[in-house]
Design an enzyme around this catalytic site. Structure first.
Site, PDB file in Angstrom:
ATOM      1  N   ARG A  28       0.846  -1.203   0.000  1.00 23.35           N
ATOM      2  CA  ARG A  28       0.000   0.000   0.000  1.00 23.35           C
ATOM      3  C   ARG A  28       0.877   1.247   0.000  1.00 23.35           C
ATOM      4  O   ARG A  28       0.869   2.041   0.926  1.00 23.35           O
ATOM      5  CB  ARG A  28      -0.966  -0.071   1.165  1.00 23.35           C
ATOM      6  CG  ARG A  28      -2.005  -1.136   0.845  1.00 23.35           C
ATOM      7  CD  ARG A  28      -3.003  -1.315   1.892  1.00 23.35           C
ATOM      8  NE  ARG A  28      -4.338  -1.355   1.305  1.00 23.35           N
ATOM      9  CZ  ARG A  28      -5.436  -1.554   2.006  1.00 23.35           C
ATOM     10  NH1 ARG A  28      -5.374  -1.708   3.300  1.00 23.35           N
ATOM     11  NH2 ARG A  28      -6.604  -1.583   1.403  1.00 23.35           N
ATOM     12  N   GLN A  67      -1.197   2.786  -5.688  1.00 21.86           N
ATOM     13  CA  GLN A  67      -2.604   3.095  -5.383  1.00 21.86           C
ATOM     14  C   GLN A  67      -3.559   2.679  -6.495  1.00 21.86           C
ATOM     15  O   GLN A  67      -4.647   2.174  -6.232  1.00 21.86           O
ATOM     16  CB  GLN A  67      -2.764   4.585  -5.082  1.00 21.86           C
ATOM     17  CG  GLN A  67      -2.664   4.866  -3.593  1.00 21.86           C
ATOM     18  CD  GLN A  67      -2.772   6.333  -3.242  1.00 21.86           C
ATOM     19  OE1 GLN A  67      -3.010   7.174  -4.105  1.00 21.86           O
ATOM     20  NE2 GLN A  67      -2.582   6.653  -1.988  1.00 21.86           N
ATOM     21  N   ASP A  93      -4.451  -0.971  -6.221  1.00 24.46           N
ATOM     22  CA  ASP A  93      -4.864  -1.432  -4.895  1.00 24.46           C
ATOM     23  C   ASP A  93      -6.302  -1.984  -4.944  1.00 24.46           C
ATOM     24  O   ASP A  93      -7.265  -1.287  -4.670  1.00 24.46           O
ATOM     25  CB  ASP A  93      -4.737  -0.257  -3.915  1.00 24.46           C
ATOM     26  CG  ASP A  93      -4.995  -0.667  -2.475  1.00 24.46           C
ATOM     27  OD1 ASP A  93      -5.444  -1.803  -2.254  1.00 24.46           O
ATOM     28  OD2 ASP A  93      -4.761   0.162  -1.582  1.00 24.46           O
ATOM     29  N   SER A 114      -8.379  -1.914  -1.719  1.00 26.63           N
ATOM     30  CA  SER A 114      -9.067  -0.646  -1.445  1.00 26.63           C
ATOM     31  C   SER A 114     -10.276  -0.459  -2.357  1.00 26.63           C
ATOM     32  O   SER A 114     -11.344  -0.042  -1.888  1.00 26.63           O
ATOM     33  CB  SER A 114      -8.112   0.534  -1.638  1.00 26.63           C
ATOM     34  OG  SER A 114      -7.197   0.586  -0.585  1.00 26.63           O
ATOM     35  N   TYR A 131      -1.565   0.053   9.490  1.00 30.93           N
ATOM     36  CA  TYR A 131      -2.582  -0.868   9.997  1.00 30.93           C
ATOM     37  C   TYR A 131      -2.662  -0.770  11.522  1.00 30.93           C
ATOM     38  O   TYR A 131      -1.780  -0.207  12.167  1.00 30.93           O
ATOM     39  CB  TYR A 131      -2.246  -2.309   9.603  1.00 30.93           C
ATOM     40  CG  TYR A 131      -2.419  -2.575   8.138  1.00 30.93           C
ATOM     41  CD1 TYR A 131      -3.686  -2.710   7.578  1.00 30.93           C
ATOM     42  CD2 TYR A 131      -1.333  -2.692   7.283  1.00 30.93           C
ATOM     43  CE1 TYR A 131      -3.865  -2.955   6.230  1.00 30.93           C
ATOM     44  CE2 TYR A 131      -1.489  -2.937   5.930  1.00 30.93           C
ATOM     45  CZ  TYR A 131      -2.758  -3.071   5.413  1.00 30.93           C
ATOM     46  OH  TYR A 131      -2.931  -3.313   4.074  1.00 30.93           O
TER      47      TYR A 131
HETATM   48  P1  NAD Z   1      -8.436  -3.082   7.481  1.00 28.20           P
HETATM   49  O1  NAD Z   1      -9.493  -3.646   6.592  1.00 28.20           O
HETATM   50  O2  NAD Z   1      -7.260  -3.926   7.837  1.00 28.20           O
HETATM   51  O3  NAD Z   1      -9.160  -2.624   8.856  1.00 28.20           O
HETATM   52  C1  NAD Z   1     -10.259  -1.753   8.862  1.00 28.20           C
HETATM   53  C2  NAD Z   1     -10.142  -0.761   9.998  1.00 28.20           C
HETATM   54  O4  NAD Z   1     -10.361  -1.411  11.245  1.00 28.20           O
HETATM   55  C3  NAD Z   1      -8.788  -0.094  10.109  1.00 28.20           C
HETATM   56  O5  NAD Z   1      -8.956   1.316   9.970  1.00 28.20           O
HETATM   57  C4  NAD Z   1      -8.309  -0.470  11.518  1.00 28.20           C
HETATM   58  O6  NAD Z   1      -7.573   0.572  12.147  1.00 28.20           O
HETATM   59  C5  NAD Z   1      -9.616  -0.711  12.221  1.00 28.20           C
HETATM   60  N1  NAD Z   1      -9.528  -1.474  13.471  1.00 28.20           N
HETATM   61  C6  NAD Z   1      -8.754  -2.543  13.783  1.00 28.20           C
HETATM   62  N2  NAD Z   1      -8.975  -2.944  15.048  1.00 28.20           N
HETATM   63  C7  NAD Z   1      -9.939  -2.129  15.565  1.00 28.20           C
HETATM   64  C8  NAD Z   1     -10.588  -2.043  16.817  1.00 28.20           C
HETATM   65  N3  NAD Z   1     -10.290  -2.879  17.814  1.00 28.20           N
HETATM   66  N4  NAD Z   1     -11.522  -1.074  16.983  1.00 28.20           N
HETATM   67  C9  NAD Z   1     -11.820  -0.215  15.983  1.00 28.20           C
HETATM   68  N5  NAD Z   1     -11.219  -0.242  14.775  1.00 28.20           N
HETATM   69  C10 NAD Z   1     -10.295  -1.186  14.566  1.00 28.20           C
HETATM   70  O7  NAD Z   1      -7.896  -1.704   6.972  1.00 28.20           O
HETATM   71  P2  NAD Z   1      -7.969  -0.992   5.540  1.00 28.20           P
HETATM   72  O8  NAD Z   1      -9.284  -0.349   5.374  1.00 28.20           O
HETATM   73  O9  NAD Z   1      -7.541  -1.963   4.503  1.00 28.20           O
HETATM   74  O10 NAD Z   1      -6.872   0.168   5.701  1.00 28.20           O
HETATM   75  C11 NAD Z   1      -5.999   0.247   6.789  1.00 28.20           C
HETATM   76  C12 NAD Z   1      -5.052   1.422   6.666  1.00 28.20           C
HETATM   77  O11 NAD Z   1      -4.329   1.399   5.460  1.00 28.20           O
HETATM   78  C13 NAD Z   1      -5.730   2.772   6.710  1.00 28.20           C
HETATM   79  O12 NAD Z   1      -4.879   3.616   7.433  1.00 28.20           O
HETATM   80  C14 NAD Z   1      -5.737   3.219   5.297  1.00 28.20           C
HETATM   81  O13 NAD Z   1      -5.804   4.627   5.155  1.00 28.20           O
HETATM   82  C15 NAD Z   1      -4.398   2.674   4.859  1.00 28.20           C
HETATM   83  N6  NAD Z   1      -4.338   2.543   3.401  1.00 28.20           N
HETATM   84  C16 NAD Z   1      -3.275   3.112   2.754  1.00 28.20           C
HETATM   85  C17 NAD Z   1      -3.193   3.029   1.357  1.00 28.20           C
HETATM   86  C18 NAD Z   1      -2.054   3.644   0.614  1.00 28.20           C
HETATM   87  O14 NAD Z   1      -1.280   4.355   1.194  1.00 28.20           O
HETATM   88  N7  NAD Z   1      -1.924   3.382  -0.654  1.00 28.20           N
HETATM   89  C19 NAD Z   1      -4.174   2.347   0.652  1.00 28.20           C
HETATM   90  C20 NAD Z   1      -5.227   1.763   1.355  1.00 28.20           C
HETATM   91  C21 NAD Z   1      -5.291   1.859   2.737  1.00 28.20           C
END
Ligand code: NAD
Length: 407
Positions: free
Chosen positions: A151, A156, A159, A162, A255
């Site tokens: 990521r 992006q 991805d 996402s 994460y």
């Molecule tokens: P994910 O599907 O792994 O998890 C979903 C959400 O659940 C996350 O935001 C996580 O913090 C939250 N979570 C975990 N345990 C929890 C708890 N006990 N209580 C409440 N919330 C909890 O995550 P995702 O949606 O795939 O994305 C995770 C991170 O990656 C985010 O910061 C996102 O912005 C980042 N991201 C970055 C890029 C990039 O830079 N290209 C692309 C996609 C996502």
């Protein structure tokens, strides 16, 4: 070619340019095959006509299995018009194919039909499919797992986690609204004033943020919580209230990390109070590679209002609610708990379009400027997502899993 239907347009464009025998050798574009998805409920397709047009214009031959896009509302004739060929059988589709595009992992029966060195790209879900990975290794297939694409900013556009989480988050909010016995917006009518519904989103990652945006557009009061404090700014920018806890559980790579027992108790208390006042709760909390965190106990469900709805997007990784059953709807104390599986597939037209664009970008790394497959998979995105290659499992955790199970 037996079993391959093509339009005059395809024949003209392809003349002298496309060769099924080319196999993507240096300087010669490749045959790219798109399989029909067979997993029940999987209505997406790995490519769409718009992307086919770009690939065929670059000189590649694109073959689509008959009716592969039908459930996503991309009929064969649109692919034909975009320059693809429609294969009436898997044998004709895969014969000489250099690259195979998939949404779900390939089946062992499909792997048997591939030539050595064929490149398969899609979600591989290796942990749940060790037999499939072992077969690809033994048949010297090259497999790229889209869920392993790092990521980083440069990746992006590739991805798929996402793009599909965006589709899932939207669909979850619609599903919640559809099962809620209340209006979501505030209404002032001759028949009285209706108070807006409250929607709570637990986990404000990609899916959660899309669910927040969708619930806001439907007019609800939206609250959200995430263990990562950085998510607060994004939540507030969507006009929702962020529930603050004195914890920051941001781990590596953006994460979440696992919480300590004390932190879990604090979280539980705050979350329970917010859950009890919500009409719809959408849970999306996940920790990569682990069981989903438990955020809603059965005692908390008992505190909710009758008619309230929980949509548990983490159902497939164990559920964020204690009562969730993957693929089922549970009623408890008048609360409906939905454990939907593969939500992105419920919005197959746009989920496929986004997925196909992700694949198109990924293919951009795989082909050089002449349309030939790169000689070395040295790009960091290719290195990270390479699951199996040349008879070896390249992804460490999957290799350990296979070696542990002696597959
Ligand atoms: P994910 O599907 O792994 O998890 C979903 C959400 O659940 C996350 O935001 C996580 O913090 C939250 N979570 C975990 N345990 C929890 C708890 N006990 N209580 C409440 N919330 C909890 O995550 P995702 O949606 O795939 O994305 C995770 C991170 O990656 C985010 O910061 C996102 O912005 C980042 N991201 C970055 C890029 C990039 O830079 N290209 C692309 C996609 C996502």
């Amino acid at each position: 070619m037996v079993g391959i239907m093509s339009t005059p347009l395809v024949a003209q464009e392809g003349k002298g340019k496309l060769s099924t025998a080319s196999n993507g050798a240096a300087g010669i574009p490749a045959v790219i095959a798109v399989l029909k998805e067979l997993v029940p409920g999987e209505d997406r397709v790995a490519t769409v006509p718009e992307v086919v047009q770009k690939l065929t214009r670059s000189g590649h031959e694109v073959r689509i299995e008959h009716d592969a896009g039908m459930k996503a509302f991309y009929p064969d004739d649109l692919y034909l018009a975009a320059g693809a060929r429609i294969a009436s059988s898997q044998k004709d589709l895969l014969n000489g194919a250099r690259v195979v595009l998939r949404v779900q992992p390939p089946t062992v029966a499909e792997i048997e039909q591939l030539d050595e060195g064929t490149i398969v790209i899609g979600f591989m879900n290796a942990t749940n499919n060790p037999g499939m990975v072992a077969r690809m290794r033994d048949r010297k297939i090259t497999a790229f797992a889209l869920e392993l694409v790092p990521r980083i900013t440069r990746a992006q556009s590739m991805d798929a986690l996402s793009s599909q989480a965006t589709a899932g988050g939207y669909t979850a909010a619609i599903l919640g609204a559809n099962n809620c016995p209340k209006f979501l917006p505030m209404l002032t009518t001759a028949a009285g004033t209706i108070r807006p519904a409250t929607v709570l989103i637990l986990g404000a990652g990609v899916a959660g943020l899309m669910a927040i945006a969708t619930a806001k557009r439907l007019g609800a009061i939206v609250e959200a919580y995430d263990v990562r404090r950085a998510a607060g700014e994004q939540v507030r920018s969507l006009g929702a209230k962020f529930l603050e806890l004195e914890i920051n559980a941001e781990g590596q790579g953006g994460y979440a990390r696992e919480l300590t027992a004390e932190e879990k108790a604090m979280e539980q208390q705050m979350v329970s109070a917010a859950v009890a006042r919500a009409d719809i709760v959408i849970t999306t909390a996940n920790i990569p590679g682990r069981k989903a965190p438990l955020l809603i106990t059965k005692e908390t469900v008992a505190m909710m209002r009758p008619g309230a709805v929980i949509v548990d997007l983490a159902a497939e990784s164990g559920g964020n609610c204690e009562l969730t059953q993957a693929g089922k709807t549970v009623m408890d104390h008048g609360v409906m708990i939905l454990g939907p599986q593969n939500l992105p597939a419920r919005i197959p037209f746009h989920a496929s379009q986004m997925y196909a664009k992700n694949l198109q970008s990924f293919l951009g790394l795989l082909f050089d400027k002449d349309g030939a497959i790169v000689r070395e998979f040295s790009d960091e995105i290719l290195v990270a997502s390479l699951l199996v290659h040349a008879g070896e499992v390249r992804h460490g955790p999957t290799r350990e899993l296979l070696e542990g199970g002696k597959a």
